[in-house]
Scaffold this active site. Structure first.
Site, PDB file in Angstrom:
ATOM      1  N   GLU A  28       0.847  -1.198   0.000  1.00  0.00           N
ATOM      2  CA  GLU A  28       0.000   0.000   0.000  1.00  0.00           C
ATOM      3  C   GLU A  28       0.881   1.247   0.000  1.00  0.00           C
ATOM      4  O   GLU A  28       1.919   1.283   0.660  1.00  0.00           O
ATOM      5  CB  GLU A  28      -0.907  -0.002   1.235  1.00  0.00           C
ATOM      6  N   ASP A  30       0.235   5.277   0.658  1.00  0.00           N
ATOM      7  CA  ASP A  30      -0.798   6.161   1.176  1.00  0.00           C
ATOM      8  C   ASP A  30      -0.452   7.640   1.034  1.00  0.00           C
ATOM      9  O   ASP A  30       0.645   8.067   1.425  1.00  0.00           O
ATOM     10  CB  ASP A  30      -1.028   5.904   2.667  1.00  0.00           C
ATOM     11  N   GLU A  32      -2.654  10.729   2.531  1.00  0.00           N
ATOM     12  CA  GLU A  32      -3.841  11.028   3.324  1.00  0.00           C
ATOM     13  C   GLU A  32      -3.735  12.443   3.895  1.00  0.00           C
ATOM     14  O   GLU A  32      -2.668  12.840   4.366  1.00  0.00           O
ATOM     15  CB  GLU A  32      -4.000  10.027   4.470  1.00  0.00           C
TER      16      GLU A  32
END
Length: 217
Positions: A28, A30, A32
């Site tokens: 993953e 990310d 954010e």
């Protein structure tokens, strides 16, 4: 991806753009955005998971108001490095360190996701600031998404997608590392806007930092 974030009191909200595979041992990448009360800056929260293991957070303030207009957030992912960009400036590099035993994201397909969700248990000031639902709806805007990718069609796709071919431009030598100019841009961002780096937090890891920290910028 061009994004414009929730204006005003966005405390407790998390607006995301990320890549992820599936399963317990997923990869993953990310990006954010952690909301805040009116007048306080957003925090750009990044993390990298490989083979199901994350805990590689780096956080940044931005050098502009991300609620006032659209800005470009992008990810370069190839066999040598993962690079996160904001308006074309590199802000984070995670290199392939398999030679020192660090798993790298190179064996699983990842999909692109975006979302906005309730993260008020942790997102703003460690969860002390909760969502004020009187400000709802919380609206983030996305536009002009483009993806230049190698399509995953099965187990043989890994070698196909990492091949150095004209269609796989991201695997060419120019993208194996940052250019001299990009190194300077990265250092400018880190010197002025980096507010948390897991590699600078030895107490979190009982004074044994993850192996890749010895090579991080």
């Amino acid at each position: 991806m061009f994004m414009k974030l929730v204006p005003g009191n966005s405390a407790g909200t998390v607006t995301t753009f990320y890549l992820s595979s599936t399963g317990d041992r997923h990869d993953e990448i990310d990006i954010e955005f952690l909301g805040n009360v009116t007048g306080q800056p957003y925090i750009l929260h990044t993390n990298i998971y490989t083979n199901g293991s994350g805990n590689r957070e780096q956080e940044f303030y931005l050098w502009f108001d991300p609620t006032a207009d659209f800005h470009k957030y992008s990810i370069l992912w190839n066999p040598q490095q993962i690079v996160l960009f904001v308006d074309g400036l590199p802000i984070r590099v995670f290199g392939n360190n398999e030679d020192i035993g660090v798993p790298y994201a190179n064996g699983q397909a990842m999909r692109v996701y975006s979302s906005i969700w309730d993260g008020d248990s942790w997102a703003t000031q460690g969860g002390r600031m909760k969502i004020d639902w009187s400000y709802a709806p919380f609206v983030a805007s996305y536009r002009n998404f483009t993806a230049e990718v190698c399509e995953w069609t099965g187990s043989g796709s890994s070698s196909q997608c990492w091949a150095n071919t004209p269609s796989n431009w991201w695997n060419q030598a120019a993208y194996e590392s940052l250019s001299y100019a990009q190194q300077g841009q990265l250092q400018w961002v880190r010197n002025n806007f980096l507010i948390y780096d897991y590699c600078k937090d030895p107490a979190r890891f009982n004074n044994q930092l993850p192996a890749e920290c010895s090579r991080q910028p």
